[in-house]
Design a protein around this motif. Sequence first.
Motif, mmCIF file in Angstrom:
data_model
loop_
_atom_site.group_PDB
_atom_site.id
_atom_site.type_symbol
_atom_site.label_atom_id
_atom_site.label_comp_id
_atom_site.label_asym_id
_atom_site.label_seq_id
_atom_site.Cartn_x
_atom_site.Cartn_y
_atom_site.Cartn_z
ATOM 1 N N PHE A 197 -25.804 -16.208 172.123
ATOM 2 C CA PHE A 197 -25.867 -15.110 173.067
ATOM 3 C C PHE A 197 -27.258 -14.516 173.222
ATOM 4 C CE2 PHE A 197 -21.654 -14.766 174.581
ATOM 5 C CZ PHE A 197 -20.880 -15.389 173.615
ATOM 6 N N PHE A 251 -14.587 -10.016 171.772
ATOM 7 C CA PHE A 251 -15.948 -10.075 171.240
ATOM 8 C C PHE A 251 -16.149 -9.136 170.061
ATOM 9 C CE2 PHE A 251 -19.968 -7.744 171.172
ATOM 10 C CZ PHE A 251 -20.820 -8.750 170.727
ATOM 11 N N THR A 254 -12.081 -11.133 177.069
ATOM 12 C CA THR A 254 -13.135 -11.658 176.201
ATOM 13 C C THR A 254 -13.999 -10.537 175.647
ATOM 14 O OG1 THR A 254 -13.171 -13.754 177.405
ATOM 15 C CG2 THR A 254 -15.102 -13.239 176.075
ATOM 16 N N ILE A 303 -17.521 -17.967 169.279
ATOM 17 C CA ILE A 303 -18.685 -17.081 169.298
ATOM 18 C C ILE A 303 -19.520 -17.260 168.032
ATOM 19 C CG2 ILE A 303 -19.382 -14.641 169.074
ATOM 20 C CD1 ILE A 303 -17.195 -13.949 171.064
ATOM 21 N N LEU A 335 -21.908 -22.605 175.103
ATOM 22 C CA LEU A 335 -20.532 -22.148 174.921
ATOM 23 C C LEU A 335 -19.581 -22.989 175.762
ATOM 24 C CD1 LEU A 335 -18.438 -20.154 173.815
ATOM 25 C CD2 LEU A 335 -19.007 -18.631 175.714
#
Length: 332
Positions: free
Chosen positions: A82, A145, A141, A77, A15
């Motif tokens: 993640f 998200f 954030t 994202i 990221l």
Amino acid sequence: MAGERFDLEPSIRALLRDLGISTARVLRRAALPADLFTRRPIELAVPEYYRFWDALDAEGRAASPDRDLAVTIGNAISAELFSPPIFAAFCSPDLSTAAQRLAAYKPLIGPVRLDIDTADDLTITYEWPTGQAPPALLATTELVFWVALARIATREHIGPARVAMPSLPANRIPLENYLGSRVRKGTGDPVTFTAADAARPFLTQNDQMWRVFAPGLRRRLTDLQASATVAERVHAALVETLPAGDPSITAVTNQLATSARTLQRQLSQEGTSYQAILASTRENLARHYLASGNLRTSEIAFLLGYNDTNSFYRAFKSWTGTTPDAIRATTA
């Protein structure tokens, strides 16, 4: 909080690369080890976790002063960037289910609890550690998200019905343009989606992958809860109960679902006592409140569970040998 340390996923380096931010510079600014990402697992205490996000914010501003970094992160994202808990959310049938799954496993990946309300619409509210305001970039954030998750998983341009933040950005336009919703002032960073949007089918639903992830996540959560010492669990409970004005052992035992006798015995086995942990927790919180400079001494006394300011003064003098006013002067 069940534990005192939280995972920082190695994939966050990808990221940072996408954002054009140097990982080495972020770690250096955050006073974290240069080889942090070579360790497994990568675990940070709350202050370290917050320093990482503050450093990320500062480096992001230095790299590109005009961009809204939280919005940029939202646009960057993707599921593969993640951790297993978040990837498992993508496997959910809809946003409502994803929120409930993440609420269960969020303690693995961050110092925050999620409160999920599905009575009417879907409202997700954040409960951060008491006395430690999260970095602005981290809190923003987290809100971004949910919108990114909903849009990626449904392939629909979903936006929240309502959003609130305790501290509004100086320039709300980029954030509001991304969310498609006005951001209002409020507590708990709540983000609300309509019931219809919360029930929209996730095109990323994968029950087989969820069955693969779920046992491991449950095991990790159990390990996290079991790894915390009784003293750590008492400290975490006090951080939550003290601002309500209740420093009693009963408030803590109710939260930990145990008896006072059992708790005292367990603490004795660890070489400490409830009163010792209460005093150290109060002192640490008092120093934090005094350093923040935003609270009057009477307000600090209340947040530490004292009935009057004089009791707080006497206790503080016994801990530190000095007065709250003297400490405040040195940190001003």
